[in-house]
Design an enzyme around this catalytic site. Structure first.
Site, short mmCIF file in Angstrom:
data_model
loop_
_atom_site.label_atom_id
_atom_site.label_comp_id
_atom_site.label_asym_id
_atom_site.label_seq_id
_atom_site.Cartn_x
_atom_site.Cartn_y
_atom_site.Cartn_z
CG ASN A 150 0.95 -5.26 4.58
OD1 ASN A 150 0.29 -4.58 5.37
ND2 ASN A 150 1.07 -4.93 3.31
N GLY B 247 -2.01 -4.27 1.09
CA GLY B 247 -2.11 -5.49 1.88
C GLY B 247 -1.14 -6.58 1.49
CB SER C 247 -0.93 0.01 1.21
OG SER C 247 -0.20 -0.10 2.42
CG HIS D 270 -1.77 3.42 4.84
ND1 HIS D 270 -2.62 2.78 5.72
CD2 HIS D 270 -1.19 2.45 4.08
CE1 HIS D 270 -2.56 1.48 5.52
NE2 HIS D 270 -1.70 1.24 4.53
CG ASP E 66 -4.37 4.64 8.17
OD1 ASP E 66 -3.49 5.51 8.26
OD2 ASP E 66 -4.45 3.85 7.21
#
Length: 215
Positions: free
Chosen positions: A102, A74, A37, A186, A183
């Site tokens: 991740n 992801g 991402s 990011h 969040d």
């Protein structure tokens, strides 16, 4: 065919060959941003994603490049390994490899992450595709032992394969809330601009080395 006609035919063929060679040299470098991402530009327009911003910075410095965004939100290193052969097409001149975040978030054993990245790099090397390796650091909550093992992956691979290494993809961004999405993980458009700017000197050196071999 008379000598004059043969000479004219040869001149036409030579001209076509030279034009073709010049056109080939004039083609931009075809790079691929291969990652998760952080490469894909999570929740952002493609023109704001890291590949697009880095491409604009390189072009502004005089480099004729096109960076294709092959980031998948992801994605783990295992996912990257499973798709690297078709996500990086033939004719690619270089890959910016950014994976591992991740894996760390999921607590995947660092040794497994290292093996996956090693195989990705080996496959690209076998195709004579240069790699710029982009590193990741573990969050503090993963513990000291895990962090030590994980954080060593990128410098170890850079040394093994003699790759240029950008040590931490989120350098200068992750500690500044104004550069992150809600969040808190990011980067937003401004955050990606910071990342592209900080990565630019190494990317420029790497691209110049590819250009030198091409010419």
């Amino acid at each position: 065919m008379t000598f004059k006609a043969a000479l004219l035919h040869f001149a036409v063929m030579l001209s076509a060959t030279l034009v073709g060679a010049t056109a080939s040299l004039a083609e931009p470098l075809k790079l691929v941003g291969f990652g998760d991402s952080l490469m894909a530009g999570y929740q952002l327009p493609q023109e704001d994603a890291l590949p697009a911003q880095l491409q604009r910075n390189l072009v502004a410095k005089g480099h004729d490049v096109v960076i294709t965004n092959a980031g998948v939100s992801g994605d783990t290193t295992a996912g990257g390994l499973s798709r690297v052969d078709w996500s990086v097409p033939d004719g690619t001149d270089g890959v910016i490899l950014e994976l591992g975040a991740n894996d760390a978030l999921r607590g995947i054993p660092p040794e497994q992450t290292a093996r996956n990245l090693d195989q990705i790099i080996a496959r690209l090397k076998a195709r004579n595709i240069p790699v710029l390796l982009v590193g990741m650091l573990t969050p503090p909550n993963m513990g000291g032992d895990y962090g030590k093992r994980f954080n060593a992956i990128y410098p170890d691979l850079a040394k093994k394969y003699d790759l240029p290494l950008y040590p931490f993809v989120l350098d200068g961004v992750i500690t500044d809330r104004s550069l992150l999405l809600e969040d808190g993980m990011h980067p937003n458009t401004k955050g990606l601009a910071v990342m592209a700017e900080r990565m630019l000197p190494l990317a420029q050196s790497w691209v110049s080395s590819i250009e030198g071999k091409r010419n």
